[in-house]
Design an enzyme around this catalytic site. Structure first.
Site, PDB file in Angstrom:
ATOM      1  N   SER A  45     -17.327  72.339  23.978  1.00  0.00           N
ATOM      2  CA  SER A  45     -18.251  72.072  25.073  1.00  0.00           C
ATOM      3  C   SER A  45     -18.201  73.247  26.045  1.00  0.00           C
ATOM      4  CB  SER A  45     -17.902  70.745  25.761  1.00  0.00           C
ATOM      5  OG  SER A  45     -18.911  70.383  26.686  1.00  0.00           O
ATOM      6  N   HIS A  72     -21.742  71.114  22.579  1.00  0.00           N
ATOM      7  CA  HIS A  72     -22.616  70.435  23.542  1.00  0.00           C
ATOM      8  C   HIS A  72     -23.567  71.441  24.165  1.00  0.00           C
ATOM      9  CE1 HIS A  72     -19.102  67.379  24.103  1.00  0.00           C
ATOM     10  NE2 HIS A  72     -19.773  67.176  22.981  1.00  0.00           N
TER      11      HIS A  72
END
Length: 229
Positions: A45, A72
């Site tokens: 992420s 992400h």
């Protein structure tokens, strides 16, 4: 920032039969003997692209397993990530497509705003895109992908949890561990945000906690020195 820059220049010459040239690529192929059908699953992420820039280019072109990255990112950005990684890596890197078969020596990046799933069909493992609700407030979610991959690959799944906030990937890592797979978490030393890997380490799911520049070596050790299946 200094640690990140320095990590790009770490030599991995001690890898068996691999020669590291430059700061980003392994120019020569490793001779790898891997038993069983395996998969490498990566969750990342915040700060993930930096760690992926260190990890993916260190892997040899004949790794002989597929790799799936769940980063992400919004729709559109994942295609750019795949394109950039493909340019600096030995392995082919591409954004995953709905219905395509999983292939060895290919790195698949989950498209932004879609969960990426796996299913067995006609003696093949196929990828599919899913628009169901967000998990852990994100889509794509690593937990979605890891859960399905664990059911298929069981002890032959290898999970890597890289830098990022939140806890996405923790449940998936637990399921991989349940089936006897292996989990690597990025250490605080190189994490931009020590959230996702911290949760995995604290819960006791991580077999190894390593800086991003040492993860490729550990992946190769697990795939070659500890064959499963």
């Amino acid at each position: 920032m200094r640690k990140i820059r320095e990590s790009m220049n770490v030599s991995i010459e001690r890898l068996k039969n691999i020669h590291f040239v430059g700061s980003k690529k392994i120019r020569k192929s490793a001779r790898i003997n891997i038993l069983g059908e395996k998969v490498v699953l990566i969750a990342s992420s915040t700060g993930g692209p930096r760690s992926l820039d260190v990890l993916i280019p260190q892997l040899p072109e004949n790794l002989n397993v597929p790799i799936i990255i769940v980063q992400h990112m919004p729709a559109g950005f994942t295609a750019s990530l795949a394109y950039r990684l493909d340019k600096i890596s030995n392995l082919k890197v591409k954004e995953a497509e709905d219905g395509e078969s999983l292939q060895k020596n290919v790195v698949y990046v989950a498209p932004g705003d879609f969960h990426l799933g796996l299913k067995q069909e006609d003696h093949k493992i196929k990828l599919f895109l899913d628009k169901s609700d967000k998990i852990n407030n994100v889509r794509p979610s690593a937990d979605f992908t890891f859960d399905l991959a664990a059911e298929i690959f069981k002890e032959n799944a290898l999970v890597v949890i890289l830098t990022g906030m939140g806890r996405d990937g923790a449940k998936g890592a637990f399921k991989v561990k349940h089936y006897g797979g292996t989990v690597i978490a990025e250490s605080k030393e190189t994490s931009v945000v020590y959230g996702m890997p911290k949760i995995v380490a604290q819960e006791g799911y991580a077999d190894f906690v390593l800086p991003n520049y040492d993860i490729a070596e550990k992946i190769l050790e697990i795939l070659t020195d500890q064959p499963r299946g």
